[in-house]
Design a protein around this motif. Sequence first.
Motif, PDB file in Angstrom:
ATOM      1  N   SER A 124       0.853  -1.188   0.000  1.00  0.00           N
ATOM      2  CA  SER A 124       0.000   0.000   0.000  1.00  0.00           C
ATOM      3  C   SER A 124       0.891   1.241   0.000  1.00  0.00           C
ATOM      4  N   SER A 160       2.630   4.595   1.141  1.00  0.00           N
ATOM      5  CA  SER A 160       3.019   5.276   2.370  1.00  0.00           C
ATOM      6  C   SER A 160       4.103   6.291   2.030  1.00  0.00           C
ATOM      7  N   ARG A 204       7.037   8.699   4.112  1.00  0.00           N
ATOM      8  CA  ARG A 204       7.711   9.261   5.290  1.00  0.00           C
ATOM      9  C   ARG A 204       8.438  10.512   4.823  1.00  0.00           C
ATOM     10  N   LEU A 218      -1.007  11.758   1.429  1.00  0.00           N
ATOM     11  CA  LEU A 218      -1.367  10.757   0.413  1.00  0.00           C
ATOM     12  C   LEU A 218      -2.440  11.273  -0.535  1.00  0.00           C
ATOM     13  N   ALA A 226       6.274   2.533  -1.235  1.00  0.00           N
ATOM     14  CA  ALA A 226       6.703   3.106   0.038  1.00  0.00           C
ATOM     15  C   ALA A 226       7.741   4.175  -0.292  1.00  0.00           C
ATOM     16  N   GLU A 233      10.172   7.580   0.748  1.00  0.00           N
ATOM     17  CA  GLU A 233      10.843   8.466   1.698  1.00  0.00           C
ATOM     18  C   GLU A 233      11.179   9.743   0.942  1.00  0.00           C
TER      19      GLU A 233
END
Length: 306
Positions: A39, A41, A43, A55, A79, A81
Amino acid sequence: MSELYLKLPATSANLGPGFDTLALALDHSLEVRAKEAESFSIRATGRSAEICGALDRNLLLDVYKRTLAAHGKQLQPLALEVNNGFPIGMGLGSSAAARLAGLALAAHFGKLDWDRDRILAEATQLEGHPDNAAACWLGGFVAGCWDGKKLQAVTFAPPAEWRALVVIPDKPLATTASRAVLPASYDRADVVANLQRVAVLTAAFATGRGDLVAEAMRDRMHQPYRSKVAPLLPRLLPLSGTEGVLGVALSGAGPAVLLLVASEEEISGVEKRVQAAVAELGPVEILRCNLARQAAEMTVVLLPQS
């Protein structure tokens, strides 16, 4: 599995007379690391982390998703960063950097078989003009033209000793609002004056002729109109060509203002004069910048199998 690492510099476009044509890469960057996930994400660290980490209504993610859908590719969650090193909505090319990042992610994880030129062309299409995207992707001083289909861009390293200060107010300015104040047509004399100065400004950057920059950065096509919505500009333009300040220009569509400085040794003195010139306008940030000479980084790292 693989991880994609991106490092994209801030940019200052237009550079006075070079409306939608000239831009300069700066050494504050947007960094992105991405890998496949079950999913989405994010950071986020650095500046505007709440915007970069959202998001929903996230330009980078929106471009990634739309690009995959447009080319019939299955949506691959990521995911991410994100470390953002420059302000959003201030005229430093944040939208171009986000769009390039989204396109690069789609090209890699969607296996679109795009080279760097194709990624830049797609970003230019989304931006509607070549300057910010080309400088962000290619680095250095960039001159670009775009006819809606084909991009032509040339980049070269600016003089190593030159520096930049970007003076940033406390409130952003939407590009749409800045473009709304521009006229629908221009007088021929204004167009010719800008064409002359674009040519001289490009030559000045190529040859290190700092003595030509103040005159070559004068503009008659967008800055006189945008001064209404970018009040820092009329306060700082008088510094152009004085005591270490090679030239002054609105940064992109504003509201930030770029001051090109002759050398590192001149920076502190110029900062003091900037602070005095804009003191009545409220709080500002003065961002010290080197001129970025390298292209945006795009590195694929193979991850060990778990």
